[in-house]
Structures are given as structure tokens and as C-alpha cells.
Design a protein around this motif. Structure first.
Motif, PDB file in Angstrom:
ATOM      1  N   THR A 100       0.844  -1.181   0.000  1.00 49.27           N
ATOM      2  CA  THR A 100       0.000   0.000   0.000  1.00 49.27           C
ATOM      3  C   THR A 100       0.881   1.234   0.000  1.00 49.27           C
ATOM      4  O   THR A 100       2.104   1.141   0.133  1.00 49.27           O
ATOM      5  CB  THR A 100      -0.948   0.007   1.219  1.00 49.27           C
TER       6      THR A 100
ATOM      7  N   TYR B 278       0.949  -1.643   9.302  1.00 48.91           N
ATOM      8  CA  TYR B 278       1.625  -0.973   8.198  1.00 48.91           C
ATOM      9  C   TYR B 278       3.115  -0.903   8.523  1.00 48.91           C
ATOM     10  O   TYR B 278       3.505  -0.448   9.603  1.00 48.91           O
ATOM     11  CB  TYR B 278       1.075   0.446   8.005  1.00 48.91           C
TER      12      TYR B 278
ATOM     13  N   ILE C  20      -0.754   7.357   8.063  1.00 54.53           N
ATOM     14  CA  ILE C  20       0.371   6.422   8.116  1.00 54.53           C
ATOM     15  C   ILE C  20       1.703   7.167   8.060  1.00 54.53           C
ATOM     16  O   ILE C  20       2.638   6.857   8.801  1.00 54.53           O
ATOM     17  CB  ILE C  20       0.263   5.401   6.971  1.00 54.53           C
TER      18      ILE C  20
ATOM     19  N   CYS D 127       4.508   0.850   1.421  1.00 55.43           N
ATOM     20  CA  CYS D 127       4.533   0.178   2.715  1.00 55.43           C
ATOM     21  C   CYS D 127       3.956  -1.227   2.567  1.00 55.43           C
ATOM     22  O   CYS D 127       3.107  -1.481   1.707  1.00 55.43           O
ATOM     23  CB  CYS D 127       3.696   0.938   3.744  1.00 55.43           C
TER      24      CYS D 127
ATOM     25  N   TYR E  55       1.478  -3.927   3.998  1.00 55.88           N
ATOM     26  CA  TYR E  55       0.248  -3.906   4.785  1.00 55.88           C
ATOM     27  C   TYR E  55      -0.145  -5.350   5.074  1.00 55.88           C
ATOM     28  O   TYR E  55      -0.284  -6.161   4.162  1.00 55.88           O
ATOM     29  CB  TYR E  55      -0.871  -3.205   4.015  1.00 55.88           C
TER      30      TYR E  55
END
Length: 244
Positions: free
Chosen positions: A185, A224, A191, A203, A205
Motif C-alpha cells: 500500500t 503498516y 500512516i 509500505c 500492509y
């Protein structure tokens, strides 16, 4: 170089090999762009493309006016069975692990939580927000959901240690199985703020559902991980003669 491989991709792979083999150590300054151009007999544009990609992926740090340096090794976490806690996994990598609670609240179960935890709509659910750090750098932002009737009143102090250990030692509930779903993601405003990273950074996830020995879901989490600070190891064991 493979004929279907671009020049900057080839240089990126060569530099990455030097990093992973230890030829370039963490904290070491790389040769200048000019020196790399001479080394690979390519243009500065090609070298910069390779360096930018390695920087984006977290292998290099570029400091304005100083040069390009090899970043610290990424935090390695296992997706296989392991009894080790987060801090124990980091300790063997020479890093200090720390878990900080951001928020603990009780929320009514919505449709998504009902589907994951097999509870009734509006049942009380503990929502536990945490940030994990390695050497004081945030690497993971996590939101856990635990039904109130499973483990009522988890404290801030308890949440800043292993939740699974807390469930076992305080509430006599052991995790027998976890099912994890991994995706990629991009960091949104929330985040990026929690992980101290750029907006839009790639990132990892992971959604996880933990079950007890009877197959009852006892925890659901959304995590995350900074893509430039984390990698994952998957270890599989096969019986003799097994093959894919």
C-alpha cells in the motif's frame, strides 16, 4: 547484462550486490557519481536513476552536499512460526526494539470487525493503536481489535509488550493459529505521520486474524510497515521427498 535489462537496472543490481555482500558496509560513503560513471562507463543520468531507486527502496541515504551512504540494514521480521517477541527478534539483529501505545479505546463492532472476529454488531471491542520502533525509528504502525469479553481492560502497560503474551499470561488465552494477508500500500496522511515517512511511500500492509485452539477468533489487526525499513523472511519446512 541481460539484453532485456535496462542499463540503470543493471547498475542498481550491481550496487545492491555490493551492499548485500558487505563490500559496501552500513554507514559507508559510496563512490561519487563521477567515480561510478567511470566504473560502469555510463552517463551520470543512468547512475542517478540507479541511486534514486536504491534510495527509494531504503538501501541508500543521500545527504545534500555530503554524498550517498549505505543505510542501516532493514528490520527483518519472520512470517513463519516463532516464539520470539518483536524486541527479541530485533535484539539478535543488534537493534533495540520498543513498542509504544498511541491510543486505547473501546469501540462498537462494525460490519468489518463482525466479519473478522465473529462477534455481534455493536459488541464492545478494544481498539489498541501501537507504534513499533527499531533504534528509535518507527517501522510499524498497528491497530489491533480484541473483543472485550475475550480480554477485558487491557492496560497501556500491557499493550506496550507482546499482546499474545498478555493474552496468555493474564487472561489464560493462547494463540493457536494466525492467518495473515500481505499487500503493498502507499502511505496516506495518517500512516506517514505515525511512521515518519513521506506521503505515498510504499509500505507493507498485513491483516492478521488470530485464533485459539477451538478456532475462535480472538484478535484482528491491521499493520503498516515502512517498505524502506523492513523486510520479511518466510521459512517453510518440508517432509523428506516433498516437492512443490
Amino acid at each position: 547484462m541481460e539484453t532485456n535489462q535496462s542499463l540503470h537496472s543493471y547498475i542498481k543490481e550491481e550496487l545492491l550486490d555490493r551492499i548485500k555482500s558487505g563490500l559496501y558496509q552500513a554507514g559507508q560513503q559510496l563512490p561519487t557519481e563521477y567515480e561510478l560513471c567511470e566504473d560502469f562507463d555510463v552517463s551520470r543520468t543512468t547512475v542517478r536513476a540507479a541511486l534514486n531507486q536504491l534510495t527509494l527502496e531504503g538501501y541508500l541515504i543521500r545527504q545534500q552536499g555530503k554524498g550517498t551512504f549505505v543505510a542501516d540494514q532493514k528490520v527483518r521480521q519472520t512470517l513463519s512460526d516463532t516464539p520470539d517477541t518483536y524486541t527479541e527478534q530485533l535484539a539478535v539483529q543488534g537493534k533495540r526494539g520498543h513498542v509504544a501505545a498511541v491510543d486505547l479505546t473501546v469501540v462498537p463492532a462494525n460490519a468489518a470487525i463482525v466479519a473478522k472476529l465473529h462477534v455481534t454488531l455493536n459488541d464492545p471491542i478494544q481498539r489498541i493503536e501501537r507504534i513499533r520502533r527499531a533504534n528509535d525509528e518507527p517501522t510499524q504502525y498497528e491497530i489491533s481489535y480484541i473483543p472485550w469479553h475475550i480480554a477485558p481492560g487491557i492496560t497501556k502497560k500491557q499493550s506496550e509488550h507482546s499482546l499474545y503474551t498478555t493474552l496468555r499470561e493474564t487472561f489464560s488465552i493462547s494463540v493457536a493459529k494466525t492467518t495473515e494477508s500481505l499487500e503493498i500500500t502507499l502511505a496516506d496522511e495518517r500512516i506517514s505521520a505515525h511512521l515518519d515517512c513521506e506521503l505515498g511511500m510504499p509500505c507493507f500492509y498485513i491483516e492478521t486474524v488470530a485464533e485459539n485452539k477451538d478456532g475462535q477468533p480472538i484478535e484482528y489487526s491491521r499493520s503498516y510497515f515502512r517498505g524502506d525499513k523492513t523486510n520479511f523472511v518466510i521459512e517453510r519446512h518440508y517432509a523428506a521427498g516433498d516437492a512443490l
